[in-house]
Design a protein around this motif. Structure first.
Motif, PDB file in Angstrom:
ATOM      1  N   LYS A   1       0.832  -0.982  -0.102  1.00 17.47           N
ATOM      2  CA  LYS A   1       0.058  -0.191   0.033  1.00 17.47           C
ATOM      3  C   LYS A   1       0.997   1.127  -0.018  1.00 17.47           C
ATOM      4  N   HIS A   2       0.708   2.371  -0.843  1.00 18.46           N
ATOM      5  CA  HIS A   2       1.413   3.489  -0.830  1.00 18.46           C
ATOM      6  C   HIS A   2       0.624   4.520  -0.270  1.00 18.46           C
ATOM      7  N   TYR A   3       1.573   5.492   0.448  1.00 18.24           N
ATOM      8  CA  TYR A   3       0.963   6.806   0.934  1.00 18.24           C
ATOM      9  C   TYR A   3       0.903   7.691  -0.617  1.00 18.24           C
ATOM     10  N   ARG A   4       2.022   7.587  -1.227  1.00 21.10           N
ATOM     11  CA  ARG A   4       1.991   8.259  -2.612  1.00 21.10           C
ATOM     12  C   ARG A   4       2.786   7.638  -3.484  1.00 21.10           C
ATOM     13  N   GLY A   5       3.001   7.918  -4.638  1.00 20.43           N
ATOM     14  CA  GLY A   5       3.450   7.303  -5.728  1.00 20.43           C
ATOM     15  C   GLY A   5       2.814   6.284  -6.511  1.00 20.43           C
ATOM     16  N   ALA A   6       1.621   5.450  -5.959  1.00 19.75           N
ATOM     17  CA  ALA A   6       0.930   4.754  -6.832  1.00 19.75           C
ATOM     18  C   ALA A   6       0.165   5.247  -7.926  1.00 19.75           C
ATOM     19  N   LYS A   7      -0.591   4.542  -8.553  1.00 21.30           N
ATOM     20  CA  LYS A   7      -1.462   5.347  -9.644  1.00 21.30           C
ATOM     21  C   LYS A   7      -2.624   5.733  -8.829  1.00 21.30           C
ATOM     22  N   THR A   8      -3.281   6.921  -9.440  1.00 21.74           N
ATOM     23  CA  THR A   8      -4.287   7.444  -8.751  1.00 21.74           C
ATOM     24  C   THR A   8      -5.776   6.593  -8.450  1.00 21.74           C
ATOM     25  N   PRO A   9      -6.284   6.660  -7.129  1.00 17.36           N
ATOM     26  CA  PRO A   9      -7.584   5.752  -7.191  1.00 17.36           C
ATOM     27  C   PRO A   9      -8.607   6.341  -7.637  1.00 17.36           C
ATOM     28  N   VAL A  10      -9.668   5.657  -7.751  1.00 10.11           N
ATOM     29  CA  VAL A  10     -10.911   5.990  -8.507  1.00 10.11           C
ATOM     30  C   VAL A  10     -11.659   7.131  -7.338  1.00 10.11           C
ATOM     31  N   ASN A  11     -11.566   6.767  -6.162  1.00 10.34           N
ATOM     32  CA  ASN A  11     -12.019   7.655  -5.163  1.00 10.34           C
ATOM     33  C   ASN A  11     -11.090   8.384  -4.445  1.00 10.34           C
ATOM     34  N   ASP A  12     -10.739   9.159  -5.307  1.00  3.79           N
ATOM     35  CA  ASP A  12      -9.430   9.976  -4.795  1.00  3.79           C
ATOM     36  C   ASP A  12      -9.652  11.159  -3.849  1.00  3.79           C
ATOM     37  N   VAL A  13     -10.008  10.877  -2.406  1.00  2.00           N
ATOM     38  CA  VAL A  13     -10.112  12.026  -1.466  1.00  2.00           C
ATOM     39  C   VAL A  13      -9.123  11.540  -0.594  1.00  2.00           C
ATOM     40  N   PRO A  14      -8.170  12.581  -0.080  1.00  2.00           N
ATOM     41  CA  PRO A  14      -7.376  12.449   1.078  1.00  2.00           C
ATOM     42  C   PRO A  14      -7.977  12.013   2.219  1.00  2.00           C
ATOM     43  N   MET A  15      -7.184  11.208   2.985  1.00  2.00           N
ATOM     44  CA  MET A  15      -8.165  10.461   4.164  1.00  2.00           C
ATOM     45  C   MET A  15      -8.296  11.704   5.127  1.00  2.00           C
ATOM     46  N   ASP A  16      -7.605  12.707   5.456  1.00  2.00           N
ATOM     47  CA  ASP A  16      -8.032  13.806   6.353  1.00  2.00           C
ATOM     48  C   ASP A  16      -9.308  14.625   5.876  1.00  2.00           C
ATOM     49  N   LYS A  17      -9.599  14.257   4.722  1.00  2.00           N
ATOM     50  CA  LYS A  17     -10.948  15.080   4.184  1.00  2.00           C
ATOM     51  C   LYS A  17     -12.255  13.958   4.570  1.00  2.00           C
TER      52      LYS A  17
ATOM     53  N   ALA B   1     -11.737  -1.379   0.058  1.00  2.00           N
ATOM     54  CA  ALA B   1     -11.703  -0.802   1.537  1.00  2.00           C
ATOM     55  C   ALA B   1     -12.668   0.533   1.160  1.00  2.00           C
ATOM     56  N   PRO B   2     -13.505   0.858   2.229  1.00  2.00           N
ATOM     57  CA  PRO B   2     -14.208   2.215   1.909  1.00  2.00           C
ATOM     58  C   PRO B   2     -13.509   3.299   2.009  1.00  2.00           C
ATOM     59  N   GLY B   3     -13.859   4.179   1.605  1.00  2.00           N
ATOM     60  CA  GLY B   3     -13.077   5.647   1.639  1.00  2.00           C
ATOM     61  C   GLY B   3     -14.300   6.838   1.873  1.00  2.00           C
ATOM     62  N   ALA B   4     -13.906   7.946   1.198  1.00  2.00           N
ATOM     63  CA  ALA B   4     -14.947   8.964   1.204  1.00  2.00           C
ATOM     64  C   ALA B   4     -16.433   8.533   0.633  1.00  2.00           C
TER      65      ALA B   4
ATOM     66  N   GLY C   1     -18.124   6.308   2.303  1.00  2.00           N
ATOM     67  CA  GLY C   1     -18.314   4.963   2.400  1.00  2.00           C
ATOM     68  C   GLY C   1     -18.479   4.409   1.234  1.00  2.00           C
ATOM     69  N   ARG C   2     -17.748   4.914  -0.110  1.00  2.00           N
ATOM     70  CA  ARG C   2     -17.653   4.102  -1.272  1.00  2.00           C
ATOM     71  C   ARG C   2     -16.285   3.590  -1.368  1.00  2.00           C
ATOM     72  N   PRO C   3     -15.962   2.290  -2.018  1.00  2.00           N
ATOM     73  CA  PRO C   3     -14.746   1.795  -2.219  1.00  2.00           C
ATOM     74  C   PRO C   3     -13.673   2.793  -2.552  1.00  2.00           C
ATOM     75  N   ILE C   4     -12.598   2.777  -2.405  1.00  2.00           N
ATOM     76  CA  ILE C   4     -11.585   3.449  -2.827  1.00  2.00           C
ATOM     77  C   ILE C   4     -11.113   3.246  -4.216  1.00  2.00           C
ATOM     78  N   HIS C   5     -11.027   1.835  -4.451  1.00  3.03           N
ATOM     79  CA  HIS C   5     -10.336   1.422  -5.653  1.00  3.03           C
ATOM     80  C   HIS C   5      -8.873   1.890  -5.718  1.00  3.03           C
TER      81      HIS C   5
END
Lengths: 384, 135
Positions: B8-24, B109-112, B114-118
């Motif tokens: 798992k990457h903090y950064r450097g991976a390809k952009t996920p579909v549900n691309d909202v940083p965790m602190d948001k 895994a769910p993100g912003a 509640g939708r999957p982060i992809h």
């Protein structure tokens, strides 16, 4: 105390419990506990009848588990009386256990783990150590496997081929920890060969003995791979080779050729050559042709290309290689070697480096990298 | 049997579909995400496929040898452009197909919202030992 004797008794004792009506999963747990108890108490107090001792202790343990279970489920209708021992012989029962532990409903890794524990008598900790996974994961794998086969009737005849595949997997496992999996596979296959008269069981046993005989010579002290042609043949185990050849000849004489017998025949021809140069490659090619008729495994055709390269020269080898899927494991390594033999070190060096990048195993990758380095040093002297 | 590393990457991976940083995310969404990760590894422990898993701090430094009798040279913190690994999970599975299936599940895994982060995960096979049977 002889741990191997103890482990040899494992499937027999387990089978007695199952014949008496114990369910397989609980019986298997009970036998493991009896084995642990034996390891603890036998050195000071060796029993006169080891098998009888194990059966008694395991059965008592099974009753304890069954009673505790029953209490938990508030049921009291479990077996309390000690029934008569079952009628079947130990040998047949052992065979049934092999079938059960290699049941087609199990994944390969589950079948391997269950076989090593229930037939091999290894502890979960030993199996986990051999496969480099946490003990808790291996325990889960084994208990799931036991649940999967819980509905399988113990007296159903199984398919020997599935058992042989499991034993082959154990033998071929590269890791070596406290438990020598290759030696364990030989022991279990030998025990199977005593329980069932089948030419392919004999073929697999011969194959294992012949490969195991060369194992010490395959690795240099620094852990690097020593290719067959460069091995010190005086380090081969001639007793194991003689036994393997004898078992193979008896199997082949029955004229029911199978994949493992053909593979063993190839291993026997290598073992039979006093030097690499004296290898009978023409006969080896013929055996690969037999093997290709028996199996559609493309790896066979790849290995055949190597043998053709030795028997008829690198051009013929390259011709045999043409048309094979380039994504086959070791395809690039074979191409590299054939091009080197064909007098094209530049192509060979490039292919060796490419093969090293594609190799799934560490020792082979390092070996291929050294091959590329050797040719590059010769091609571009002074650059290194 | 084959071991795979899921990275798992903090950064450097390809952009996920549900691309909202965790602190948001909402706190509940963060908790749901963590719960999903715990459940996922608990499930792997039950199937007997779990080997190891660790999370890594995003801080750290480069270190290298600097010659005899000299202390190692350090360089840090990491530049914003560096590929940064957030953690790993090691699995022991029957096939590459199974490794991909599990990585796909982990990436859901769910993100912003509640939708999957992809999320893109790196799947890396371990190099193995040599097989006993060679030809």
């Amino acid at each position: 105390m002889n741990e191997v004797l103890l482990r040899t008794l494992t499937p027999e004792v387990l089978a007695v419990l199952v014949r008496r009506g114990a369910d397989f999963a609980a019986a298997e747990d009970a036998v493991q506990e009896a084995l642990i108890e034996a390891v603890r108490s036998w050195p000071d107090d060796p029993p006169r009848d080891p098998k009888g001792w194990l059966v008694t202790v395991a059965w008592r343990r099974f009753l304890d588990i069954a009673r505790a279970d029953a209490a938990r489920r508030r049921r009291e209708d479990v077996v309390e009386e000690e029934p008569q021992p079952g009628p079947a012989s130990g040998v047949d029962d052992t065979l049934q256990l092999y079938f059960l532990c290699a049941h087609p409903s199990l994944t390969p890794s589950s079948a391997v783990a269950l076989t090593l524990r229930a037939v091999g008598g290894l502890t979960t900790r030993q199996i986990a150590g051999a496969y480099l996974v946490p003990e808790a994961s291996m325990a889960q794998r084994i208990s799931r496997a036991k649940r999967t086969v819980s509905g399988v009737r113990f007296d159903q005849p199984g398919d020997v081929a599935t058992v042989l595949r499991v034993l082959y997997l154990v033998f071929n496992e590269g890791y070596s920890g406290d438990v020598d999996l290759a030696a364990e596979a030989v022991r279990l296959t030998r025990q199977l060969a005593a329980a069932i008269d089948h030419p392919e069981v004999a073929g697999l046993l011969a194959l294992m003995l012949l490969h195991n005989a060369r194992r010490a010579a395959r690795t240099a002290p620094d852990g690097s791979l020593v290719p067959l042609a460069e091995q010190d043949r005086s380090r081969w185990d001639t007793t194991a080779i003689a036994e393997g050849v004898e078992i193979l000849q008896a199997a082949l004489a029955r004229d029911r050729l199978g994949e493992f017998q053909a593979q063993a025949a190839i291993a026997a021809l290598h073992a039979d050559a006093p030097t690499a140069a004296e290898t009978d490659w023409v006969q080896i090619v013929e055996w690969y042709d037999e093997l290709a008729r028996l199996t559609d495994n493309p790896i066979v055709r790849l290995n055949r290309a190597v043998a053709v390269g030795e028997a008829d020269g690198p051009r013929a080898g390259l011709a045999a290689l043409a048309g094979l899927d380039e994504s086959l494991p070791r395809h690039t390594a074979v191409a590299a070697w054939l091009h080197e033999r064909d007098g094209d070190p530049a192509t060979a060096a490039r292919l060796y480096a490419d093969a090293a990048r594609k190799s799934p195993n560490l020792a082979e990758r390092d070996h291929l990298t050294r091959q590329a380095a050797r040719l590059n040093t010769r091609l571009h002297p002074g650059e290194a | 049997m084959a071991k795979y590393l899921l990275l798992k990457h903090y950064r450097g991976a390809k952009t996920p579909v549900n691309d909202v940083p965790m602190d948001k995310w909402t706190p509940e969404e963060v908790s749901a995400h963590m719960q999903y990760m715990w459940d996922f590894s608990a499930q792997l422990e039950k199937t007997g496929e779990w080997v190891d898993g660790q999370a890594l701090a995003p801080t750290g430094m480069w270190v290298r040898y600097d010659g005899e009798d000299r202390p190692p040279v350090t360089d840090g913190p990491f530049a914003e452009t560096k590929d940064l690994i957030a953690g790993w999970m090691i699995i022991d599975v029957d096939s590459e197909k199974r490794a991909i299936e599990l990585a796909g599940e982990l990436s859901a895994a769910p993100g912003a919202g509640g939708r999957p982060i992809h999320e893109w995960l790196e799947v890396r096979p371990f190099l193995t030992g040599p097989p006993t049977i060679t030809e």
